[in-house]
Design a protein around this motif. Sequence first.
Motif, mmCIF file in Angstrom:
data_model
loop_
_atom_site.group_PDB
_atom_site.id
_atom_site.type_symbol
_atom_site.label_atom_id
_atom_site.label_comp_id
_atom_site.label_asym_id
_atom_site.label_seq_id
_atom_site.Cartn_x
_atom_site.Cartn_y
_atom_site.Cartn_z
ATOM 1 N N GLN A 1 -36.033 -32.545 -10.770
ATOM 2 C CA GLN A 1 -35.175 -32.261 -8.737
ATOM 3 C C GLN A 1 -34.834 -33.668 -8.703
ATOM 4 N N MET A 2 -35.005 -35.287 -8.938
ATOM 5 C CA MET A 2 -34.098 -36.485 -8.523
ATOM 6 C C MET A 2 -32.468 -36.174 -8.982
ATOM 7 N N TYR A 3 -32.444 -35.406 -9.662
ATOM 8 C CA TYR A 3 -31.350 -34.889 -10.490
ATOM 9 C C TYR A 3 -29.864 -33.603 -8.727
ATOM 10 N N ASN A 4 -30.716 -32.563 -8.983
ATOM 11 C CA ASN A 4 -30.870 -31.767 -7.513
ATOM 12 C C ASN A 4 -30.893 -32.534 -6.304
ATOM 13 N N ILE A 5 -30.966 -33.283 -6.183
ATOM 14 C CA ILE A 5 -31.307 -33.727 -4.646
ATOM 15 C C ILE A 5 -30.006 -35.209 -4.706
ATOM 16 N N ASN A 6 -30.398 -35.702 -6.334
ATOM 17 C CA ASN A 6 -29.458 -36.941 -5.310
ATOM 18 C C ASN A 6 -28.030 -37.490 -6.417
ATOM 19 N N SER A 7 -27.288 -36.114 -7.148
ATOM 20 C CA SER A 7 -26.475 -36.444 -7.924
ATOM 21 C C SER A 7 -24.814 -35.798 -8.038
ATOM 22 N N ASN A 8 -24.886 -36.277 -6.248
ATOM 23 C CA ASN A 8 -23.720 -36.519 -5.802
ATOM 24 C C ASN A 8 -23.788 -37.782 -4.632
ATOM 25 N N ASP A 9 -24.853 -38.797 -5.108
ATOM 26 C CA ASP A 9 -25.169 -39.689 -4.289
ATOM 27 C C ASP A 9 -25.016 -40.364 -4.777
ATOM 28 N N VAL A 10 -24.014 -41.392 -4.232
ATOM 29 C CA VAL A 10 -23.196 -42.855 -5.596
ATOM 30 C C VAL A 10 -24.352 -43.931 -5.866
ATOM 31 N N GLU A 11 -24.448 -44.363 -4.396
ATOM 32 C CA GLU A 11 -25.647 -45.600 -4.282
ATOM 33 C C GLU A 11 -26.955 -44.918 -4.984
ATOM 34 N N LEU B 1 -17.621 -44.665 -13.685
ATOM 35 C CA LEU B 1 -17.539 -43.979 -12.458
ATOM 36 C C LEU B 1 -18.730 -42.536 -12.740
ATOM 37 N N ILE B 2 -18.028 -41.891 -11.113
ATOM 38 C CA ILE B 2 -19.719 -40.538 -11.264
ATOM 39 C C ILE B 2 -18.220 -39.473 -11.247
ATOM 40 N N CYS B 3 -18.311 -38.305 -12.190
ATOM 41 C CA CYS B 3 -17.902 -37.272 -12.049
ATOM 42 C C CYS B 3 -17.573 -36.564 -10.244
ATOM 43 N N ARG B 4 -16.155 -35.731 -10.348
ATOM 44 C CA ARG B 4 -16.317 -35.200 -8.848
ATOM 45 C C ARG B 4 -15.717 -33.902 -8.890
ATOM 46 N N ARG B 5 -14.284 -33.724 -9.717
ATOM 47 C CA ARG B 5 -14.284 -32.624 -9.945
ATOM 48 C C ARG B 5 -13.276 -32.385 -11.463
ATOM 49 N N THR C 1 -12.702 -38.502 -10.444
ATOM 50 C CA THR C 1 -13.988 -39.685 -10.329
ATOM 51 C C THR C 1 -13.577 -40.350 -8.722
ATOM 52 N N ASN C 2 -14.998 -41.093 -8.939
ATOM 53 C CA ASN C 2 -15.388 -42.340 -7.727
ATOM 54 C C ASN C 2 -15.696 -43.692 -8.317
ATOM 55 N N ILE C 3 -15.474 -44.995 -8.541
ATOM 56 C CA ILE C 3 -15.759 -46.086 -9.020
ATOM 57 C C ILE C 3 -17.766 -46.575 -8.619
ATOM 58 N N LEU C 4 -18.066 -46.361 -9.253
ATOM 59 C CA LEU C 4 -19.716 -46.703 -9.226
ATOM 60 C C LEU C 4 -20.512 -47.879 -9.009
ATOM 61 N N ILE C 5 -19.010 -48.751 -9.864
ATOM 62 C CA ILE C 5 -19.789 -49.921 -9.541
ATOM 63 C C ILE C 5 -18.428 -50.905 -9.125
ATOM 64 N N GLY C 6 -19.205 -52.588 -8.662
ATOM 65 C CA GLY C 6 -17.966 -53.240 -8.412
ATOM 66 C C GLY C 6 -17.477 -53.400 -6.951
ATOM 67 N N HIS C 7 -16.219 -54.498 -6.843
ATOM 68 C CA HIS C 7 -15.640 -54.497 -4.998
ATOM 69 C C HIS C 7 -15.260 -53.271 -5.271
ATOM 70 N N PHE C 8 -14.414 -52.300 -6.179
ATOM 71 C CA PHE C 8 -13.605 -50.841 -5.323
ATOM 72 C C PHE C 8 -14.783 -49.336 -5.822
ATOM 73 N N THR D 1 -25.773 -55.508 -13.875
ATOM 74 C CA THR D 1 -27.356 -54.987 -13.181
ATOM 75 C C THR D 1 -27.752 -54.387 -12.659
ATOM 76 N N ILE D 2 -28.648 -53.745 -12.872
ATOM 77 C CA ILE D 2 -29.090 -51.970 -12.638
ATOM 78 C C ILE D 2 -30.158 -52.515 -12.162
ATOM 79 N N GLY D 3 -30.438 -51.736 -10.596
ATOM 80 C CA GLY D 3 -31.561 -51.528 -9.626
ATOM 81 C C GLY D 3 -32.749 -51.238 -10.596
#
Length: 224
Positions: free
Chosen positions: A2-12, A103-107, A115-122, A168-170
């Motif tokens: 369920q958590m992946y269904n809800i948050n699969s597009n959430d970069v944070e 990174l996180i896959c988009r299309r 993709t979108n960069i997942l960590i760092g300044h960018f 660093t991983i939350g």
Amino acid sequence: MQMYNINSNDVEYMETRALITPLNEDVNNLNEKCMIMFPGDSTTYYSFDSVSDDNHNLYLPEFLNSINPGNLLPHKLTLKRGCPIMLLQNIDPKIRLFNSTRLICRRFGRNIIETNILIGHFKGLRVFIRRIPLKSAEDYKMPFELTRKQFPVILSSALTINKSQGQTIGHVGIYLPNHVFSNCQLYVALSRGVSAHTTRVLVKNYVIEGHEGVFTKNVVFRDI
């Protein structure tokens, strides 16, 4: 699930969560299980493998596809929209697309991954990943040089402890099916999280003679 269904597009959400474990074999198993939990259809990419100067076609594609030298990318890469991936090569230093960037896959296109960069300044920046050719290492004993053209990424819901260094991983889950095997590896794993409240450890082989409870060995080379 369920958590992946809800948050699969959430970069944070994806940025602040990862599993870490000592061995590549366990990393691969965990990544496959996590990828199944992501909603939607999967996309599979197969590498293009070739041998230099093979003018007589001595090496069949099926044979080349089955070879997996340590420094090359996997022949088969299966991804889903929203799943986290990690670069295995330095791509673009200007926007810090280095080896181990997440990174996180988009299309998915035929020859490109958006993709979108997942960590760092960018973080959040949209980038496109293309296939690149890599050659097998000279120390991998084969009578030929294999060139594999594939996307330079792997799934990264789970990482090896070594690959997680410097990150660093939350919310971090540490999976220890066996005792750690190298100097200070346990310390590196336990120091990836931001607090004890967001760090979880699963120890499978926890019995140590003469001790009651759940234990894992802390390997430290005293001479070092």
